[in-house]
Every structure is written in structure tokens, then in C-alpha cells.
Design an enzyme around this catalytic site. Structure first.
Site, PDB file in Angstrom:
ATOM      1  N   TRP A 237       8.179   6.802  29.427  1.00 24.74           N
ATOM      2  CA  TRP A 237       8.142   6.203  30.703  1.00 24.74           C
ATOM      3  C   TRP A 237       8.938   6.789  31.687  1.00 24.74           C
ATOM      4  CZ3 TRP A 237      12.789   4.480  32.845  1.00 24.74           C
ATOM      5  CH2 TRP A 237      12.736   3.655  34.037  1.00 24.74           C
TER       6      TRP A 237
ATOM      7  N   ASP B 273       5.846  -7.902  44.649  1.00 23.09           N
ATOM      8  CA  ASP B 273       5.861  -7.568  43.530  1.00 23.09           C
ATOM      9  C   ASP B 273       6.514  -8.698  42.690  1.00 23.09           C
ATOM     10  OD1 ASP B 273       6.804  -5.632  40.837  1.00 23.09           O
ATOM     11  OD2 ASP B 273       5.542  -4.472  42.156  1.00 23.09           O
ATOM     12  N   ASP B 274       7.125  -8.382  41.543  1.00 21.51           N
ATOM     13  CA  ASP B 274       7.829  -9.359  40.559  1.00 21.51           C
ATOM     14  C   ASP B 274       8.569 -10.274  41.273  1.00 21.51           C
ATOM     15  OD1 ASP B 274       8.438 -10.435  38.282  1.00 21.51           O
ATOM     16  OD2 ASP B 274       8.896  -8.462  37.038  1.00 21.51           O
TER      17      ASP B 274
ATOM     18  N   ARG C  38      11.743  -5.824  26.660  1.00 23.46           N
ATOM     19  CA  ARG C  38      11.944  -6.250  28.075  1.00 23.46           C
ATOM     20  C   ARG C  38      12.148  -8.065  28.036  1.00 23.46           C
ATOM     21  NH1 ARG C  38       9.241  -6.178  33.977  1.00 23.46           N
ATOM     22  NH2 ARG C  38      11.017  -5.523  35.172  1.00 23.46           N
TER      23      ARG C  38
ATOM     24  N   TRP D 157      -1.554  -5.461  38.523  1.00 21.86           N
ATOM     25  CA  TRP D 157      -1.810  -6.002  37.367  1.00 21.86           C
ATOM     26  C   TRP D 157      -0.882  -5.153  36.296  1.00 21.86           C
ATOM     27  CZ3 TRP D 157      -6.163  -9.199  34.975  1.00 21.86           C
ATOM     28  CH2 TRP D 157      -6.257  -9.229  33.690  1.00 21.86           C
ATOM     29  N   ASP D 158       0.261  -5.746  36.001  1.00 21.63           N
ATOM     30  CA  ASP D 158       1.313  -4.932  35.220  1.00 21.63           C
ATOM     31  C   ASP D 158       1.206  -5.229  33.914  1.00 21.63           C
ATOM     32  OD1 ASP D 158       3.388  -3.256  34.952  1.00 21.63           O
ATOM     33  OD2 ASP D 158       4.633  -4.179  36.394  1.00 21.63           O
TER      34      ASP D 158
ATOM     35  N   ASP E  96       6.848   5.017  37.445  1.00 22.52           N
ATOM     36  CA  ASP E  96       7.919   4.276  37.857  1.00 22.52           C
ATOM     37  C   ASP E  96       8.877   5.136  38.234  1.00 22.52           C
ATOM     38  OD1 ASP E  96       7.116   1.540  37.437  1.00 22.52           O
ATOM     39  OD2 ASP E  96       8.432   1.298  35.569  1.00 22.52           O
TER      40      ASP E  96
END
Ligand code: DGJ
Length: 714
Positions: free
Chosen positions: A179, A346-347, A423, A457-458, A528
Site C-alpha cells: 500500500w 469521495d467517502d 479498516r 469504485w473503491d 494513495d
């Protein structure tokens, strides 16, 4: 005699096929024993009659049987074969021997199907080959069919085995990472034994990317022979590179055989993923350019007819979960002034999503944050002449969600075992058709009721406890395959229902980037890690396999990852090498920042077709020296752009002259600097000069950067 125009030639007398593209040929033949063997893979041939018959080899010893020396195209695990098989099965009675022999074939235009069958029972395999003559690419996959009267279980289902010309000294190049540090380039000698790159995580993963390149040990960025391949699969995949004790290098790839058990009832089939491959005589750069063109033209939805990527703004790094209608509208107004074309929220907009502990699964608009739904925000965004995009993470669920309270059974799990949360989230079992339909319904509703042009689409975690209790013990490992197929199905149906909808594939950055997902999305979130210096290397690795058009790259605030701060111009120029986006908190920008951003975005729009659709030449690598340079040449050769970055100057050393590529020697180019760092002051320069003498750039100090635009004048 001129090269044959035929992409597939067949010689019946020796049952030999020659597959030819603009850049490569690939040949195989059926031997007297009925085995299908590879004869050749490399630079183009034009005459199938030149190829030798697939003569059987002799046993070297009782420990070195002839089968180990023969380059079978798709070896079953059976008889004296000890290398990586392309197919391994277990019959109901426990029998596992599988020896595949030619049965028949079908050829049509650029496609060839070769049918194989086991020597005893009708375990059938159809090998699919397709040639893309203009693109230099061949694709292979297999369909495994149970024509027997009993079920059997597939233990390993690969797409293809690619045999390299016999020899030693080969090197493997592959991409690994984690990541925020994806697509790091590794280059190492191939020795005897196996090197495996793979995902066991259920998605493509950040750890390895399903792409490889092999060279004889002497290729460079622009010279030498390079064989390469890329798998189109977004689930558990595996590429095994092995050198046998007989100096044979083979690459076998497809679904990961780890935890794989796929039961086929009589009459059922399993299709393996497509494995694309090619050969370039022009080094790693040549190999990348072939793949880039192929992805743009033949993989991405819409191919050549799809539009270039819009300049987007994304709110994540500015607001994280703290989204509100007023806050988003304020950002949208600022973004529009800069020239942004697509505003992505976003989120944080749905359910009780105030942090990452709740809300996933509840895809209804949060009424506190958006009292009148999404419409007022979307109207504002559209009124500012921007399209609207929305973040979703449809495969996931928080324990703290209404959906989980009603459907705890929808989660991938082994009954009675812990459900690992990463998460704070679990994975919905998309392999279940009811879950698939639910997710499709949610997204279809969102896209139908709102003017949404774009879904980000995450997918923010990997699989654990991959159980599917309802399927029954004998079939539950099918989850690895069924999940991916249903994911693809949802996206395909969504796109069919909403033809203007565009999709970005994100998995905590670049955790789902492969040719399978790219057949159904328009761009990907590269990483990211938006820190510009780190990005140079991430993007260099990414560009080995994937084109700039799909490489989403944002300009964000500093200090960023590593606590590093780079100038805004540097951050823009790094991001302008892909699909440009802005992810900064615009509320904190000074007027000078906004003015620079406006200028850079306008410049980007001018060079966008060249960057997104042109040929990439990696001139100087960020892994070597302190100057990085990349050049893009437009498809029609009329424009070229050079980006250059200096990491840290030492001892007053001047930056090296940057010698360009891909220009016409005899042509003249108007040379335009974007600032005062270009030392060559002649208004026009010839292609020969630019490629042989090069450009001199006054890059000084730390994190300096510039760009030069060349327009062909004659
Ligand atoms: C991970 C993505 O990579 C980020 O860009 C952002 O969308 C967050 N998820 C949101 O949770």
C-alpha cells in the site's frame, strides 16, 4: 518475397501454426504422439514452411524423461512431467493423471481454437488463441470441459504456458510493492527453479502486479529483445516463471492454484482468464509502448472512441469523512475556477459514515450532511460546467450498518470462526447471486436517480476467511472465481444500463489494476501515495504495463507522505504525466497557488491528447541519477512534450543533456519552454539535434522541474 498478410498460417502436413503480428511470431505444432508443442516465439517470421516438425526428444535418463525437454503448450499434470502444469485435476475415483493430446482445431480470421483431450477419458480443453496483428499482441486462454460422466475437481487452471527460446542468462522484470508503494520495478536473473508472483488476497493486490517482462540479459530501455505478458484477472492469480534443469524458461499463468478447488459436473466448463503477451525488439520501452497502445485500443471500454480523461477534483485529502453540502459546494466553486472538468465527492456522504467504523453497506444519502439529497450539490457542480462523480465501496460492509444488522450472513465467512475486520470492514460475498443483485440494484438506483457521470469504485481490504457456507463444502472454494465473475458482471450491466457512466477502479490505491478490470473501467487510482517524488517511481513502474491515460494522478498538499514538501509546480508536472487530478484542500490555497494551478491545467489540456494517447519514452529513470525525464510523442507526430525533474543537485553539477526519442530526424520543431529553465534558446530545432545533442535544462537545487513542448513545423 513479401511477408504474408495472414496473421495465422497453417501447414496441414506438419500440423503447424504460425501466428504473426507486426512485431512478433509465435509457432506451435502437433507432434507424432499428438502433443501440442511450442516451436518459436520472437521476432516476426513470414514462412510457416520454414518451421521444423515437432520432433519428439529422447529420454536423457530415467530421471530426465523426454517430456521434460519438450515445450508443451498446455501440459496437463500427468506422466513424467514435473514442471508447473497448466492443468491439474482430481477425478472422483482419485485418478489424477492427465495427458492431453490434439483432437481438432478451428481457425477464423485472427482466431484459432485448438481442442485437446485426455488420452483416456473426455476431459477436454479448448485452447483459444487470438492475434492482434497491428498491436503486436497475442492472447491465450483455455476452456476446460467435463465431457465425462462423473464430476472432477480442477486443482490448477492456468491460462497458458509461454515457452521462451531455449537458453540461459535470461532476466525477469516484475512489479511488486505494498500500500502506498505500488508498482516498484524489480529486475533479476532467472535461475533454475521457480519464481512466483501472485495474489492470494482475492483482488489483484498491491504486492505484485500480473505483468512480466523477460529479456536475454542485455536489453535496455530502447534496445534489445523483450518478451512480456499481462493477465486479465482481478482475483487470485499466479504467474510462475521457471527455468528447468534443461535450460528452458517457461512462464505459466492464470488462476492461483493456492486454495483452488473447482468442481466441474458433467457437461460443465471453466474458462481461464485471458493472458496477453507480446515481443519487442526495442527494449522495455518498446514493450511498454506496444502494451499501452493495445490497452487503449483493445482493452478499455470504447477503445479509440472513448474520450480523453477529464481533469478531476477529488475531495478526499481535503475533507476526509467530513463532507457537507456547503463544504463540497465551496470546493466545487474553487475547482471550477481552476479549469476542473469533473468534481468527485469521495467517502463520507452516506449512512452514518463519519469515520471508517460505520456506514459501509448503507448506500443512502446521509440526511444530516445532505438534507435535500445529492441533487443540490450535483446541480451546483453541473451549473459550474463540471460533471459529478461519486465514491462508492459496494463490496464492503461495516458491522455498524443497517445492512449488517439485517444480513450478517452476506459476509464471506467460515461459520463459528472470527470474521477478521480490516479498516473495520468485512467483505460481502459477491459470489452469492442475491448479494450481486443487491449491489447492482444499489448502484443502478444511484446512477438512475442522480446525474452521476463517474463512480470511483473503491475496495479497501483483502480477503480473509474466504468461506461460502451456503455453497456446500465441495463447492465453496469456487468463491475465488465466482466473486470476480460477479464483480465483472455488475460493472458490465451497469455500463450497459448507463452508457455515459465512467468508472475508476481503486483499491486503497493500486490494489486492483489489471487487464481484466481495465476491460470495464476508464481509469485507475494509481496509489494513495500522492507525494510527488515517490510518485515518479510508482508511475515509472506503472508505465511498464499501463498507459498514461488510465493513470490517475492528483496534485495534493504538502507536506505529504514521508513528510516531504515539493513545490507546487513540481507536483503539477509529476501529475500531468498521467490523467491529471487535483486533490488538495483548495480552501487553503493562496491566490498565487490558484493562479499557477489555472495555468498548469490550461497547459495540460493543450498537451492532454499527447500525454494520454501518445507514445511514452522514459528518457531518464528516477531509479538512476538525480534527473528524471519522460517524453510523450503524439500519435500523429506533431506534438511532443518532455517533463524533467531534478531530485537534488550536488557540487553545482549541471543536469545532463536530455536526448529525445521518437522524433523525425529531418523535421523541425518549434521549442517552447514553460518557464526560464530551457537553456537552448533557438526557437526551432531539428529532430536530429534534439535526439542526438539533446535539450539542456537549467535544473538546480532540490525538487526542481520543468516541461518543454515541441510542435512540428515542417
Ligand atoms: C482509499 C482510496 O484510495 C482513497 O483515495 C479514498 O477514496 C479512501 N479510500 C476513502 O475511504
Amino acid at each position: 518475397m513479401a511477408a504474408s498478410a495472414q496473421s495465422i498460417q497453417y501447414v496441414e502436413a506438419r500440423k503447424t501454426w504460425l501466428l504473426t503480428t507486426h512485431d512478433s511470431s509465435y509457432a506451435m505444432a502437433v507432434g507424432a504422439d499428438g502433443a501440442l508443442r511450442n516451436l518459436y516465439w520472437g521476432a516476426p517470421l513470414w514462412r510457416a514452411d520454414d518451421l521444423p516438425a515437432a520432433a519428439p526428444r529422447r529420454d536423457v535418463s530415467s530421471f530426465d524423461p523426454r517430456q521434460m525437454l519438450e515445450n508443451e503448450e498446455f501440459p496437463g499434470w500427468g506422466g513424467p512431467r514435473y514442471y508447473e502444469p497448466a492443468l491439474k485435476i482430481t477425478r472422483e475415483d482419485g485418478g489424477r493423471d492427465l495427458v492431453l493430446r490434439y483432437v481438432s482445431h478451428r481457425m477464423q480470421n485472427n482466431e484459432l481454437d485448438i481442442s485437446l483431450k485426455d488420452i483416456n477419458d473426455p476431459v477436454e480443453v479448448v485452447l483459444h488463441y487470438r492475434v492482434y496483428p497491428e498491436n503486436g499482441i497475442i492472447v491465450r486462454s483455455a476452456t476446460i470441459r467435463n465431457a465425462t460422466a462423473h464430476a472432477f475437481t480442477i486443482n490448477s487452471a492456468q491460462s497458458a504456458t509461454w515457452n521462451l527460446p531455449p537458453g540461459e542468462g535470461y532476466r525477469l522484470t516484475y512489479l511488486s510493492g505494498r500500500w502506498a508503494a505500488e508498482t516498484q520495478i524489480n529486475r533479476e536473473p532467472i535461475h533454475e527453479g521457480q519464481k512466483v508472483i501472485e495474489s492470494r488476497k482475492g483482488h489483484t493486490s498491491h504486492n505484485f502486479n500480473p505483468w512480466f517482462a523477460i529479456d536475454p540479459g542485455d536489453a535496455g530501455e530502447e534496445h534489445g529483445r523483450v518478451w512480456f505478458g499481462a493477465l486479465a484477472w482481478s482475483g487470485n492469480w499466479r504467474i510462475t516463471v521457471e527455468q528447468t534443469p534443461y535450460r528452458q524458461v517457461r512462464v505459466t499463468g492464470g488462476m492461483n492454484s493456492f486454495d483452488f478447488a473447482y468442481r466441474l459436473q458433467p457437461g460443465e466448463t471453466l474458462d481461464t482468464p485471458q493472458f496477453f503477451a507480446g515481443f519487442s525488439a526495442d527494449g522495455f520501452g518498446g514493450a511498454s509502448r506496444l502494451l499501452h497502445r493495445f490497452v487503449r485500443e483493445k482493452i478499455l471500454p470504447g477503445g479509440l472512441t472513448s474520450r480523453t480523461r477529464a481533469v478531476l477534483y477529488n475531495s478526499w485529502e481535503a475533507t476526509t469523512f467530513n463532507v457537507t453540502q456547503a463544504g463540497q459546494q465551496a470546493l466545487a466553486e474553487k475547482a471550477a475556477k481552476l479549469g476542473v472538468e469533473l468534481f468527485v465527492m469521495d467517502d463520507g456522504w452516506f449512512g452514518k459514515r463519519n469515520n471508517d467504523r460505520a456506514g459501509l453497506g448503507d448506500w443512502f444519502v446521509n440526511p444530516q450532511k445532505f438534507p435535500q439529497g445529492l441533487k443540490p450539490l450535483i446541480d451546483t457542480v453541473n451549473g459550474l460546467n463540471m460533471d459529478f462523480g461519486l465514491w462508492v465501496e459496494p463490496e464492503m460492509i461495516n458491522a455498524d450498518s443497517d445492512l449488517y444488522r439485517v444480513h450478517p450472513d452476506w459476509v464471506i465467512n467460515f461459520p463459528g470462526r472470527p470474521r477478521s475486520e480490516l479498516r473495520n470492514q468485512m467483505i460481502l460475498n459477491l459470489a452469492r447471486d442475491d448479494v450481486k443483485e443487491y449491489i447492482f440494484g444499489v448502484l443502478d438506483k444511484l446512477a438512475s436517480e442522480n446525474n452521476i457521470r463517474y463512480f470511483k469504485w473503491d475496495m479497501n481490504r483483502s480477503f480473509t476467511e474466504p468461506g461460502w457456507p451456503e455453497a456446500g463444502a465441495a463447492d465453496e472454494q469456487k468463491l475465488w472465481v465466482a466473486y470476480v465473475r460477479n464483480l465483472y458482471d455488475i460493472i458490465d450491466r451497469l455500463r450497459a444500463r448507463h452508457p455515459k457512466l465512467e468508472i475508476e477502479s481503486c483499491s486503497g490505491g493500486g490494489g486492483r489494476v489489471d487487464l481484466g478490470i481495465l476491460q470495464r473501467v476508464d481509469e485507475v487510482w494509481t496509489s494513495d501515495n500522492t507525494e510527488a517524488f515517490d510518485r515518479l517511481r510508482i508511475q515509472e513502474g506503472f508505465s511498464q504495463a499501463y498507459p498514461a491515460k488510465i493513470m490517475s494522478a492528483w496534485v495534493t498538499d504538502v507536506p505529504n507522505q514521508n513528510g516531504r514538501s515539493t513545490p507546487l509546480a513540481y507536483r503539477f508536472l509529476v501529475a500531468m504525466q498521467g490523467a491529471l487530478g487535483v486533490g488538495a484542500n483548495l480552501n487553503k490555497w493562496t491566490d498565487a497557488d490558484s493562479a499557477l494551478a489555472t495555468k498548469m491545467i490550461a497547459l495540460y489540456k493543450r498537451i492532454r491528447p499527447t500525454v494520454q494517447l501518445g507514445d511514452l519514452y522514459r528518457l531518464l529513470s528516477p531509479r538512476e541519477g538525480d534527473v528524471t525525464a519522460n517524453q510523450y510523442v503524439a500519435a500523429d507526430g506533431k506534438q511532443s512534450v518532455v517533463f524533467a525533474f531534478r531530485h537534488s543537485q550536488e557540487y553545482n553539477t549541471a543536469a545532463p543533456a536530455i536526448r529525445l526519442r521518437g522524433l523525425e530526424e529531418k523535421a523541425l520543431y518549434k521549442v517552447e519552454a514553460i518557464d526560464n529553465k530551457l537553456m537552448d534558446r533557438q526557437p526551432q530545432l531539428s529532430g536530429a539535434y534534439l535526439m542526438r545533442a539533446g535539450l539542456n535544462l537549467n535544473l538546480r537545487g532540490d525538487f526542481d522541474s520543468t516541461a518543454v513542448i515541441l510542435e512540428r513545423v515542417q
